[in-house]
Design a protein around this motif. Structure first.
Motif, mmCIF file in Angstrom:
data_model
loop_
_atom_site.group_PDB
_atom_site.id
_atom_site.type_symbol
_atom_site.label_atom_id
_atom_site.label_comp_id
_atom_site.label_asym_id
_atom_site.label_seq_id
_atom_site.Cartn_x
_atom_site.Cartn_y
_atom_site.Cartn_z
ATOM 1 N N ALA A 118 0.734 -1.237 0.068
ATOM 2 C CA ALA A 118 -0.106 -0.085 -0.045
ATOM 3 C C ALA A 118 0.794 1.246 -0.128
ATOM 4 C CB ALA A 118 -1.097 0.007 1.270
ATOM 5 N N ARG A 119 1.998 1.016 0.597
ATOM 6 C CA ARG A 119 2.781 2.454 0.829
ATOM 7 C C ARG A 119 3.291 2.775 -0.627
ATOM 8 N NH1 ARG A 119 8.079 3.768 1.015
ATOM 9 N NH2 ARG A 119 8.843 1.607 0.798
ATOM 10 N N ARG A 120 3.503 2.036 -1.485
ATOM 11 C CA ARG A 120 4.111 2.196 -2.693
ATOM 12 C C ARG A 120 2.836 2.796 -3.498
ATOM 13 N NH1 ARG A 120 8.899 -1.236 -3.366
ATOM 14 N NH2 ARG A 120 9.734 -1.977 -1.607
ATOM 15 N N LEU A 121 1.631 2.637 -3.229
ATOM 16 C CA LEU A 121 0.539 2.854 -4.000
ATOM 17 C C LEU A 121 -0.172 4.139 -3.742
ATOM 18 C CD1 LEU A 121 -1.362 -0.597 -4.296
ATOM 19 C CD2 LEU A 121 -0.176 0.396 -6.073
ATOM 20 N N VAL A 122 0.620 4.885 -2.757
ATOM 21 C CA VAL A 122 0.187 6.129 -2.269
ATOM 22 C C VAL A 122 1.053 7.364 -3.138
ATOM 23 C CG1 VAL A 122 0.122 8.247 -0.538
ATOM 24 C CG2 VAL A 122 -0.267 5.608 -0.100
ATOM 25 N N GLN A 123 0.604 8.101 -3.976
ATOM 26 C CA GLN A 123 1.214 8.952 -4.988
ATOM 27 C C GLN A 123 1.000 10.506 -4.330
ATOM 28 O OE1 GLN A 123 0.973 7.812 -9.097
ATOM 29 N NE2 GLN A 123 0.528 9.824 -9.264
ATOM 30 N N ILE A 124 2.118 10.898 -4.298
ATOM 31 C CA ILE A 124 2.037 12.466 -3.654
ATOM 32 C C ILE A 124 2.483 13.232 -4.771
ATOM 33 C CG2 ILE A 124 3.179 14.041 -2.122
ATOM 34 C CD1 ILE A 124 3.680 11.465 -0.252
ATOM 35 N N GLU A 125 1.407 13.898 -5.376
ATOM 36 C CA GLU A 125 1.818 14.944 -6.390
ATOM 37 C C GLU A 125 2.285 16.062 -5.974
ATOM 38 O OE1 GLU A 125 -2.255 14.202 -7.122
ATOM 39 O OE2 GLU A 125 -1.555 12.031 -7.570
ATOM 40 N N THR A 126 3.500 16.741 -6.546
ATOM 41 C CA THR A 126 4.153 17.720 -5.991
ATOM 42 C C THR A 126 4.613 18.678 -7.239
ATOM 43 O OG1 THR A 126 6.316 16.633 -6.225
ATOM 44 C CG2 THR A 126 5.272 16.788 -4.010
ATOM 45 N N LYS A 127 4.573 20.059 -6.855
ATOM 46 C CA LYS A 127 5.446 20.927 -7.645
ATOM 47 C C LYS A 127 6.852 21.566 -7.234
ATOM 48 C CE LYS A 127 1.363 23.527 -9.424
ATOM 49 N NZ LYS A 127 0.363 23.796 -8.204
ATOM 50 N N GLU A 128 7.977 20.923 -7.826
ATOM 51 C CA GLU A 128 9.301 21.188 -7.266
ATOM 52 C C GLU A 128 9.405 22.806 -7.006
ATOM 53 O OE1 GLU A 128 11.491 17.886 -8.919
ATOM 54 O OE2 GLU A 128 13.133 18.323 -7.391
ATOM 55 N N LEU A 129 10.305 22.729 -6.147
ATOM 56 C CA LEU A 129 10.802 24.224 -5.914
ATOM 57 C C LEU A 129 12.462 24.202 -5.958
ATOM 58 C CD1 LEU A 129 8.527 25.789 -3.102
ATOM 59 C CD2 LEU A 129 8.587 26.573 -5.503
ATOM 60 N N PRO A 130 13.160 25.082 -6.341
ATOM 61 C CA PRO A 130 14.656 24.920 -6.136
ATOM 62 C C PRO A 130 15.189 24.979 -4.823
ATOM 63 C CG PRO A 130 13.871 27.371 -6.782
ATOM 64 C CD PRO A 130 12.640 26.498 -6.923
ATOM 65 N N ALA A 131 16.200 23.890 -4.732
ATOM 66 C CA ALA A 131 16.362 23.592 -3.168
ATOM 67 C C ALA A 131 17.832 23.928 -2.994
ATOM 68 C CB ALA A 131 16.234 21.945 -3.186
ATOM 69 N N VAL A 132 18.494 23.676 -1.908
ATOM 70 C CA VAL A 132 19.620 24.206 -1.204
ATOM 71 C C VAL A 132 20.224 22.678 -0.664
ATOM 72 C CG1 VAL A 132 21.204 25.447 0.221
ATOM 73 C CG2 VAL A 132 19.314 26.550 -1.081
ATOM 74 N N PHE A 133 21.539 22.593 -1.163
ATOM 75 C CA PHE A 133 22.086 21.377 -0.544
ATOM 76 C C PHE A 133 23.426 21.458 0.165
ATOM 77 C CE2 PHE A 133 19.451 19.737 -3.813
ATOM 78 C CZ PHE A 133 18.504 19.171 -3.277
ATOM 79 N N THR A 134 24.212 22.747 -0.123
ATOM 80 C CA THR A 134 25.398 22.861 0.815
ATOM 81 C C THR A 134 25.466 23.964 1.643
ATOM 82 O OG1 THR A 134 26.362 24.401 -0.935
ATOM 83 C CG2 THR A 134 26.578 21.964 -1.447
ATOM 84 N N ILE A 135 26.398 23.914 2.752
ATOM 85 C CA ILE A 135 26.715 24.833 3.513
ATOM 86 C C ILE A 135 26.933 26.454 2.757
ATOM 87 C CG2 ILE A 135 28.096 25.753 5.459
ATOM 88 C CD1 ILE A 135 28.475 22.994 6.265
ATOM 89 N N LEU A 164 24.683 29.549 2.975
ATOM 90 C CA LEU A 164 25.134 30.777 3.681
ATOM 91 C C LEU A 164 25.067 32.042 2.535
ATOM 92 C CD1 LEU A 164 28.383 29.577 5.594
ATOM 93 C CD2 LEU A 164 26.415 30.845 6.372
ATOM 94 N N ALA A 165 25.050 31.525 1.327
ATOM 95 C CA ALA A 165 24.957 32.614 0.289
ATOM 96 C C ALA A 165 23.536 32.830 -0.146
ATOM 97 C CB ALA A 165 25.872 32.328 -1.013
ATOM 98 N N ARG A 166 22.759 32.072 0.506
ATOM 99 C CA ARG A 166 21.198 32.416 0.385
ATOM 100 C C ARG A 166 20.994 32.421 -1.244
ATOM 101 N NH1 ARG A 166 20.929 37.552 4.271
ATOM 102 N NH2 ARG A 166 22.090 36.642 5.966
ATOM 103 N N LYS A 167 21.382 31.111 -1.690
ATOM 104 C CA LYS A 167 20.922 30.836 -3.096
ATOM 105 C C LYS A 167 19.525 30.762 -3.197
ATOM 106 C CE LYS A 167 24.959 29.650 -5.543
ATOM 107 N NZ LYS A 167 25.865 28.918 -6.288
ATOM 108 N N GLN A 168 19.138 30.187 -2.044
ATOM 109 C CA GLN A 168 17.586 30.104 -2.066
ATOM 110 C C GLN A 168 17.300 30.343 -0.618
ATOM 111 O OE1 GLN A 168 15.142 29.682 -4.227
ATOM 112 N NE2 GLN A 168 16.567 29.459 -5.815
ATOM 113 N N VAL A 169 16.114 31.286 -0.223
ATOM 114 C CA VAL A 169 16.061 31.159 1.152
ATOM 115 C C VAL A 169 15.009 30.016 1.517
ATOM 116 C CG1 VAL A 169 15.100 32.582 3.016
ATOM 117 C CG2 VAL A 169 16.762 33.493 1.281
ATOM 118 N N ILE A 170 15.376 29.230 2.212
ATOM 119 C CA ILE A 170 14.489 27.967 2.578
ATOM 120 C C ILE A 170 14.065 27.742 3.928
ATOM 121 C CG2 ILE A 170 15.551 26.513 0.413
ATOM 122 C CD1 ILE A 170 16.919 25.100 3.091
#
Lengths: 163, 742
Positions: free
Chosen positions: B106-123, B127-133
């Motif tokens: 069942a867990r695999r049958l739940v579909q979460i529909e999303t609109k992606e936003l830009p993300a930040v992955f490094t320190i 710090l440079a606020r490439k995106q404010v998250i």
């Protein structure tokens, strides 16, 4: 595809004959923990890397998370619950308690059975032998020193009782 | 005689009762449906055909009766995502069903529909606020520690040496994965059993999310298969999820993470980046240190602010420097939140400092041990926060003991000669680290916790210890029993430590920060002495007594007078003063001090590093139980070996790519050397029998000692860990070695 059917299995667990009804591909780990309520066997990873679910099957150490139930037809299984009645495993348990081999306890059932399995085949293992034979049992608490010491003490205690 | 581990026999027999061993006849299994993207908006949730959905209990954020958050220091982390996704593996929907195989389908049958936003992955991007998250500026916390005036030293210094160092995320890897069982109904409230370090943290989170009165929530710790910080804050998430499912289903619900989920979704050690700029004299005196320390907190605040504090305070190490400036930042990224891991920021900043100290020594042409000797802190000196050391650290003594035990000087010479031969395939190295670790909560933390512990008499003449401190493998049960035994002059076998249950035990605070023996143990000791005093004043016990006199007095008292219980509440020693706004004053009541030496082999063909021998010398006050204490050091050093050379969390767009034990590698018995543990004792007046905290210390020193040894063996400029073979190859031959595809 038709749904799998349970099969009847008979095997010996800790010296007692048991009749079981299980799916052929059910994990031995689940059969022990859920059907037989022998919860001393632990699940650490479910993929045969950590050894927390180790049991002795027909004289060999196996990770019970990787053994399908169908393979235990007619087999003899020793789990940690049976260790106290097994002369070597019982000595290993005592040594682990006295020499700091047990910390959080979740790896202990598997480690103790692995050590008992080693000492069943090798009465006087070296430190390198002990480390090698326990390489399939991860422990995150002890750093292994006190586990290795416990196995060495168990070996020398057994020597005393065997002579 | 050594006191045996209290619960050791049950553990060795497989009879100890862990959360996954709980069975109820009507038990449901629970699971979590998680986000696949790092950041975005949820536009819909679909339940695809393939399972009988009417058999399932389904919980979304709309089913939360209280506040939709996991209450910790801040309330920023939702219990279940409501519209917004901030990291991969963020919980969105909860499901429960009697059959866990159907549940997984069942867990695999739940579909979460999303609109992606830009993300930040490094320190640096955060710090440079490439995106404010997160918040206005991505900063969970910033801090500044200043001593003297570091700006005044640059012009006059003989040398200014700079370096940048980084450490990776690390998984606690308790062998028992996280798990909880909850039984809830609207009338009687909720009871939760589970694997945890901090029952009252879980209690607080449940009260907040379920909107229940405190007395309607009961949290019981089951035997816990390791924690190391990984069961400090995360259990609040699973407990709340299990309770929500149980509340809706009207049946008990068990949620046990499998290893892959535990690795992917739960907290890790904070990745870090540290910049050092150090002014030194020609003779090697530290004149000024400027440190910029940044840690990656992941998507939500959890406890990042306090990890940052500890890391920053330890960043200047056990050295006297008149001018220090330490800036710290805990930043947000779109990875699962990071949390506590043994050492709590200090292993990160100490790795940077101790590598940097070796770099300074090399630049000045001074032996590394001599550079340390010229700068160690002594009694009366001021640390970076201006804490005047009342205790008498003996770093020179520890250094000498550790180096001698390791055969450091002879080996350094012999290895240098052997390594110089170009025919030598396996290069050998030996290196060390010098460090200290503050025990207990930072600053005013212990004062604010105001912990309570108690002891009580039973009619049978036994003593019960009541505390919320959990046994997680470290030996808390045994040490508490030993402390009471020592205080009252009775055998430790007559002392029982009650299983932590928030409806029974007082709040003695969380089981973290190396505080259980030193802080809570002292409360237990005081409570025991208080109980003895009651017996004395009642005329049932003389000034000197045998164990059986004591037992007699106890049982007579209970029979004739009634229940006998003695509580003790933490009172901060009067000399401790801390200014939390300016990070000035007594950061810790005391420190443990240590020097660790590592000997390594580096194969110059495979680039594998092996730790061949390890010496760990430390002063931890009075050692209460030598075998348990050595076990703590050996285990901590081994986790440090993993941190140094094996354990790499591969972060791919915020997600852990190697979330299995086949590819997240921790040390085995074959990778671990014999660890020689040396204790020097210098009793601390405010610890039980003079004990200081010990749990976190060993994680701090292993990695820098090992990498100093690797650097000595290979000449590689090492600035980061984990130093896996791939990274060592790059360190030795530059970013893109010819003919190598990495």
């Amino acid at each position: 595809m038709s749904a799998p059917k349970k099969i009847s299995l008979h095997c010996t667990v800790n010296g007692e004959p048991r009749e079981l009804n299980a799916y052929p591909m059910a994990r031995l780990l689940d059969v022990l923990r859920e059907d037989l309520r022998l919860t001393g066997t632990k699940e650490g990873c479910g993929e045969g890397e950590c050894g927390a679910c180790a049991v002795i099957l027909n004289g060999e150490l196996v990770n019970s998370c990787l053994v399908p139930a169908i393979q235990v037809q007619g087999a003899e299984i020793l789990t940690i619950e049976g260790a106290a009645n097994h002369p070597i495993a019982a000595q290993v348990q005592e040594a682990f308690l006295r020499h700091g081999g047990v910390q959080c306890g979740i790896c202990s059932p598997g480690v103790i059975l692995a050590a008992a399995n080693l000492l069943s085949h090798d009465k006087a293992p070296s430190e390198a032998d002990i480390r090698e034979s326990l390489a399939g049992n991860l422990c995150r608490c002890t750093g292994y020193s006190k586990i290795v010491d416990s196995v060495a003490y168990a070996a020398s205690d057994l020597k005393g009782t065997r002579s | 005689m050594t006191i045996l581990r209290k619960e050791g026999r049950e553990k060795a027999r497989g009879a100890a009762f862990y959360v996954d061993d709980i069975a109820f006849s009507n038990l449901l299994h629970g699971t979590t449906v998680r986000s696949s993207i790092a950041r975005g908006c949820i536009s819909g949730i679909s339940y695809l055909p393939g399972v009988p959905w009417d058999e399932f209990t389904i919980v979304t954020s709309k089913d939360i009766p209280g506040k939709n958050c996991i209450a910790h220091i801040l309330h920023d982390q939702p219990c279940l995502a409501d519209g917004l996704i901030n990291h991969p593996e963020e919980p969105v929907v909860l499901l429960a069903h009697p059959d866990r195989h159907v549940l997984e389908k069942a867990r695999r049958l739940v579909q979460i529909e999303t609109k992606e936003l830009p993300a930040v992955f490094t320190i640096e991007d955060s710090l440079a606020r490439k995106q404010v998250i997160w918040g206005a500026d991505n900063l969970f916390k910033s801090l500044l520690i200043e001593k003297g005036n570091v700006d005044s030293v640059w012009a006059g210094a003989d040398r200014i040496i700079e370096g940048e160092y980084s450490t990776g995320a690390q998984e606690q890897l308790y062998l028992e994965p996280n798990g909880m069982v909850a039984k809830a109904d609207n009338l009687s409230g909720v009871t939760v059993w589970g694997s945890m370090q901090c029952p009252f943290y879980v209690h607080h989170a449940l009260v907040t999310a379920l909107g229940l009165q405190a007395d309607k929530v009961r949290v019981i710790q089951t035997e816990t298969g390791g924690g190391f910080g990984g069961k400090e804050d995360y259990p609040s998430v699973i407990a709340t999820h299990a309770a929500l499912l149980s509340l809706k289903a009207g049946k008990p619900v068990k949620m046990i993470y499998d290893r892959a989920e535990d690795l992917a979704a739960t907290t890790k050690r904070h990745p870090s980046r540290t910049r050092h700029k150090t002014a030194v004299s020609k003779s090697g005196k530290l004149l000024g240190m400027e440190v910029d320390f940044a840690i990656d907190g992941g998507a939500y605040a959890t406890i990042s602010s306090v990890v940052l504090s500890r890391g920053a305070i330890h960043a200047a190490g056990p050295y006297l420097c008149p001018n220090v400036r330490i800036r710290g930042h805990a930043v947000a990224t779109n990875s699962p939140p990071n949390g506590a891991f043994r050492g709590f920021g200090a292993p990160q900043s100490i790795f940077a400092l101790e590598r940097h100290m070796d770099t300074i020594a090399a630049e000045l042409g001074i032996p590394p041990e001599e550079l340390r000797r010229r700068n160690f802190l002594h009694q009366g000196d001021q640390t970076a926060t201006g804490q005047v050391l009342r205790e008498k650290p003996d770093m020179e003594g520890l250094l000498e003991k550790a180096l001698n035990a390791a055969g450091y000087h002879e080996k350094r010479k012999a290895f240098a000669e052997a390594n110089a031969n170009p025919e030598t395939r396996v290069k050998k190295g030996i290196g060390f680290s010098a460090f200290m670790h503050g025990a207990g909560f930072t600053g005013s933390g212990e004062k604010m916790l105001a912990s309570v512990a108690a002891v009580q008499a039973t009619a049978a003449g036994r003593i019960e210890v009541l505390a919320s401190s959990t046994e997680i493998g470290q030996g808390a049960n045994t040490v508490f029993a030993q402390i009471v035994s020592h205080a009252l002059g009775i055998p430790s076998d007559w002392v029982d430590v009650v299983r932590p249950d928030t409806s029974i035990v007082p709040n003695s605070g969380p089981t973290v920060a190396s505080r259980t023996t030193m802080i809570v143990g002292k409360l237990v000791e005081n409570a025991a002495l208080g109980l003895r005093e009651v017996l004395r004043q009642s005329g049932r016990l003389g000034l000197s007594h045998t164990p059986s006199d004591f037992q007699q007095a106890l049982s007579t008292y209970v029979r004739e007078v009634g229940p006998l219980r003695s509580d003790s509440t933490y009172k901060q020693p009067s000399h401790i003063e801390w200014d939390d706004m300016n990070y000035r004053g007594d950061a810790y009541g005391t420190f443990a001090w240590a020097v660790y030496v590592a000997e390594v082999s580096v194969d110059t063909v495979t680039y594998e590093t092996k730790v061949d021998h390890f010496v760990a010398a430390q002063e931890v006050g009075k050692v209460i139980h030598p075998m348990l204490a050595a076990g703590q050091i050996e285990g901590g050093v081994t986790q440090g070996i993993g941190f140094a050379i094996y354990e790499e969390v591969v972060n791919r767009s915020g997600r852990m790519a190697n979330n299995r034990l086949t590819n997240y590698i921790i040390p085995t018995s074959m990778d671990t050397p014999r660890i020689q543990v040396i204790f020097a004792e210098n009793p601390y007046a405010h610890g039980p029998q003079g004990a200081k905290g010990i749990g976190e210390l060993p994680l701090d020193g292993a990695a820098p000692a090992i990498l100093n040894a690797v650097s000595f063996a290979t000449g590689a400029p090492i600035h980061q860990i984990p130093m896996t073979p791939e990274h060592l190859l790059r360190a030795l031959h530059g970013a893109k070695p010819e003919g190598q595809q990495l």
